[in-house]
Design a protein around this motif. Structure first.
Motif, PDB file in Angstrom:
ATOM      1  N   SER A  29      13.168 -11.394   4.165  1.00 59.13           N
ATOM      2  CA  SER A  29      13.886 -11.695   2.926  1.00 59.13           C
ATOM      3  C   SER A  29      13.556 -10.642   1.876  1.00 59.13           C
ATOM      4  N   ALA A  30      14.095  -9.448   2.091  1.00 56.54           N
ATOM      5  CA  ALA A  30      13.774  -8.325   1.211  1.00 56.54           C
ATOM      6  C   ALA A  30      14.582  -8.339  -0.074  1.00 56.54           C
ATOM      7  N   VAL A  31      15.741  -8.997  -0.058  1.00 55.82           N
ATOM      8  CA  VAL A  31      16.651  -8.956  -1.204  1.00 55.82           C
ATOM      9  C   VAL A  31      16.275  -9.983  -2.265  1.00 55.82           C
ATOM     10  N   ASN A  32      16.103 -11.217  -1.838  1.00 50.08           N
ATOM     11  CA  ASN A  32      15.967 -12.307  -2.807  1.00 50.08           C
ATOM     12  C   ASN A  32      14.810 -12.146  -3.784  1.00 50.08           C
ATOM     13  N   PRO A  33      13.607 -11.756  -3.340  1.00 55.58           N
ATOM     14  CA  PRO A  33      12.518 -11.623  -4.308  1.00 55.58           C
ATOM     15  C   PRO A  33      12.793 -10.570  -5.376  1.00 55.58           C
ATOM     16  N   VAL A  34      13.615  -9.577  -5.056  1.00 54.83           N
ATOM     17  CA  VAL A  34      13.917  -8.512  -6.016  1.00 54.83           C
ATOM     18  C   VAL A  34      14.908  -8.990  -7.071  1.00 54.83           C
ATOM     19  N   LEU A  35      15.921  -9.724  -6.646  1.00 53.94           N
ATOM     20  CA  LEU A  35      16.983 -10.122  -7.570  1.00 53.94           C
ATOM     21  C   LEU A  35      16.663 -11.385  -8.360  1.00 53.94           C
ATOM     22  N   ARG A  36      15.829 -12.242  -7.807  1.00 54.48           N
ATOM     23  CA  ARG A  36      15.626 -13.549  -8.418  1.00 54.48           C
ATOM     24  C   ARG A  36      14.612 -13.502  -9.551  1.00 54.48           C
TER      25      ARG A  36
END
Length: 738
Positions: free
Chosen positions: A130-137
């Motif tokens: 889950s590389a995307v969610n921690p960056v955008l959230r």
């Protein structure tokens, strides 16, 4: 100019974007809203990771990093579609496809030895999971079923399998020597920089991670899963499934928990095929065939071994004689143990519960199941629902209430942040979390192959989460229940913060309570059966589980949820639902040019995005677009324009046409903006007048294979041609201007 960023992702949501984005762009332009895309797909992330070493004509910008920075600003308005949270097999498949497309990428090194290979692996490891969610959230989650969707589900209930009190289905979990039972937690008094180190039994110290920056008030956890205890537990469950004569299945999160759960999955594969690994384990290891990649990965590599046929026969014999396995696809012989990312707990468990507690066997029939969830942190949630269904039968979508969620996820909260702090231990000793003064904050004794991890949760997101829970309770009047267990170390520290911060907020007249997850589940499902709503206020992983569990039971899918992320600094992130069935949709499109993906989540997110723009940018027309889109979506549901289930009915492309038609008609008859109404009168007339022609053009392409130029990185030209086959619709959209 006001701007919306629409993310370019993967699989079925990406294909749907080729069809729906032109509609969005045409309608948004009438309000002076620019719609831009950013590529955060798995392939895009891979290419961005190697941008510094790829040829100039193959370089790709790091769109994820760009959006991560944008999410911290008040101007952020991002619509985030589902993306692949890649397991290693998926990552390898994507790399292979990109190489075949001519991109000069190195192969993924399973066991790097040189500095170059270690660098390559480190780059790929940042992409997987889950590389995307921690960056955008950069905000917490407000996820709920829109009123129109809930009303539709009640009028048009999805199928729910019957439950029997003598069902043998149950959940098995460790309860001891797992992450939940071994957790320790501390709240930092001041800003600091921590180090994670391993002290071996001989006294030698190895730094596992340094430079770990933390802030005052931050909650830091550490825990370990004992490998020996895990193996004993799994061996017992394999035998138990055989004794009970039920299907054996394991339910993990090998995508989000990208280090720990693939390793646990490997333990499960070895436990089920214990005799095979005892005899041939060294041969498999020498060939680089890892149980962590699943049975499918092993079988696909056996042809290269001299005794490959012999090993394959041993696996097949065990499948025939061992406890019956749950199957992902019995027609293709794909078991629950083939691919670590095939059976993801948050989607697989609700589907099992919805289907009478059954999964599919090798015979293509449904059977009672032993659902193995090794870590006991949240396994009790699913067991509580199973017990409720055994006692009271299946839920009734025509009358059941709802369980919306307020989730703590901002700034990589809790387990989402564990990946770079998760380690498979090589030698016995102690793992310690040490502060800058050398004091040991947290420590565990460890043995070889134990899985140790640390997690972080910052204080600002926790405070914001509590405020959001009160806001939603005030807006709805529903009870807000914090799903926190005082006997779990992490939860105990969060409970202390909830008790400290709640008195600062206006909670008069509200029902706000704290319950352990299993207790909160029982409380919520009792209310569901009475048609009552209950807000679940949870941490990040449980947020991920609950926002699939309850929507799948209530609505038949989690893709129809409204998912708003009010960003802490004032921006907005609007997520569009789950993509669990996306791979099958892509396969069907390629085979017969039919895409069943339902874009309803995109419709809800887009309306919320326009509404946010209207508020933050003072754009009155954006509000008109939001209001009319909301009414159009209601008509879309009432007219049942979601994709059908078979060829000859409208698919995703047809659903986009009808959404555009209903939206244009709503805009044409609204009275807030006469100029806008006039502009859309012609469009609405053209769409309605050409309805049959457009539908015929969309249906005409069905039944034949479709070439999109790649699974992980389709050709834009080919995919657009496939997803926009109606020249009449394209011309009408192109004519729109104000």
């Amino acid at each position: 100019m006001a701007k919306i960023i629409y993310t370019h992702t993967d699989e079925a949501p990406l294909l749907a974007t080729y069809s729906f984005l032109p509609v969005i762009e045409a309608f948004a332009s009438t309000a002076g809203v620019e719609v831009e895309t950013r590529d955060i797909s798995l392939s895009g992330r891979i290419l961005a990771a190697f941008a510094d070493v790829l040829p100039a004509d193959q370089k790709v910008d790091d769109a994820l990093a760009e959006l991560g920075a944008l999410a911290k600003t008040p101007e952020a308005n991002i619509i985030k579609l589902p993306n692949i949270s890649a397991s290693i097999p998926q990552l390898k498949a994507a790399v292979k496809e990109l190489q075949e497309q001519g991109f000069d990428l190195p192969a993924y090194p399973d066991n790097p030895t040189s500095d170059a290979e270690k660098d390559t692996k480190a780059r790929y490891d940042k992409v997987k999971g889950s590389a995307v969610n921690p960056v955008l959230r950069e905000g917490n989650s407000d996820r709920r079923a829109p009123a129109s969707v809930k009303a539709y589900a009640r009028k048009n209930p999805h199928s729910m399998g019957a439950w029997s009190s003598d069902s043998k289905t149950e959940v098995a979990t460790m309860g001891a020597d797992d992450f939940r039972s071994n957790e320790k937690s501390v709240v930092l008094d001041a800003d600091d920089t921590l180090t994670i180190q391993h002290v071996a039994t001989d006294g030698s110290t190895t730094v596992l991670k340094d430079g770990l920056k933390v802030l005052a008030g931050e909650v830091v956890d550490a825990t370990v899963m004992r490998a020996a205890a895990l193996d004993t537990f799994l061996a017992e469950q394999v035998q138990r499934a055989q004794d009970l004569d039920v299907l054996f299945s394991v339910h993990l999160k090998a995508t989000m928990m990208k280090v720990s759960d693939p390793i646990i999955f490997g333990h499960v594969v070895r436990a089920y095929f214990a005799d095979v690994f005892a005899q041939y384990g060294d041969d498999l290891a020498a060939a680089g065939l890892s149980a962590n990649d699943g049975l499918g990965g092993i079988l696909s590599g056996l042809d290269a071994l001299d005794n490959g046929a012999e090993i394959k026969a041993a696996f097949e014999q065990r499948l025939a004689e061992g406890p019956r396995l749950a199957y992902v696809d019995s027609d293709k012989g794909i078991t629950n143990l083939h691919v670590p990312s095939d059976v993801i707990v948050d989607a697989s468990m609700p589907a099992m519960i919805r289907t009478s507690g059954h999964m599919w066997g090798a015979d293509g029939q449904e059977h009672d199941t032993l659902a193995v969830i090794p870590d006991s942190s949240y396994a009790g949630v699913y067991q509580a629902v199973v017990e409720d269904c055994k006692a009271h039968g299946a839920y009734d979508p025509t009358t059941m209430g709802s369980v919306p969620n307020v989730g703590l996820m901002a700034q990589a909260a809790e387990e989402y942040g564990s990946h770079d702090k998760t380690f498979e231990i090589e030698t016995a000793g102690t793992v310690q979390v040490v502060d800058s003064s050398g004091d040991v904050l947290l420590e565990h004794d460890v043995e070889p192959h134990d899985i140790w991890r640390a997690c972080q949760t910052k204080d600002v997101p926790i405070r914001n989460w509590i405020e959001l829970a009160v806001t939603r309770a005030r807006a709805t009047g529903a009870p807000a229940i914090f799903w926190l267990d005082e006997t779990r170390a992490h939860d105990a520290n969060l409970i202390a913060k909830v008790n400290a911060y709640l008195p600062e907020l206006d909670t008069d007249g509200l029902t706000i309570e704290i319950m352990a997850p299993a207790e909160a589940t029982t409380y919520s499902v009792e209310r569901i059966r009475r048609g009552e709503d209950t807000i679940s206020v949870t941490g990040n992983v449980l947020r991920d589980y609950n926002t699939d569990l309850f929507p799948i039971l209530e609505l038949g899918t989690s893709a129809k949820m409204l998912s708003v992320v009010p960003l802490i600094n004032g921006g907005g992130l609007f997520e569009t639902g789950a993509g669990g069935s996306a791979p099958k949709h892509v396969q069907q499109l390629v085979k017969e040019n039919y895409l069943r993906w339902d874009s309803l989540g995109e419709f809800f997110a887009l309306a919320a995005s326009f509404e946010h723009l209207a508020t933050t940018a003072g754009n009155a027309r954006a509000q008109v677009l939001a209001d009319t889109l909301d009414r159009a979506t209601g008509t879309f549901l009432d007219e049942d324009r979601s994709p059908g289930r078979k060829l000859g009915t409208i698919d995703n492309r047809g659903s986009h046409f009808y959404l555009a038609l209903y939206w244009a008609e709503e805009l044409a008859k609204q009275t807030e903006d006469a100029e806008l109404a006039s502009a859309f009168a012609d469009v609405a007339g053209a769409l309605r007048g050409n309805e049959q022609t457009i539908v015929d053009e969309l249906l005409a392409v069905q039944g034949s294979p479709a070439d999109i130029g790649g699974y992980y990185r389709p050709s834009d030209e080919k995919a657009e041609k496939v997803m926009r086959p109606s020249s009449t619709l394209n011309e009408v959209l192109g004519s729109l201007s104000v």
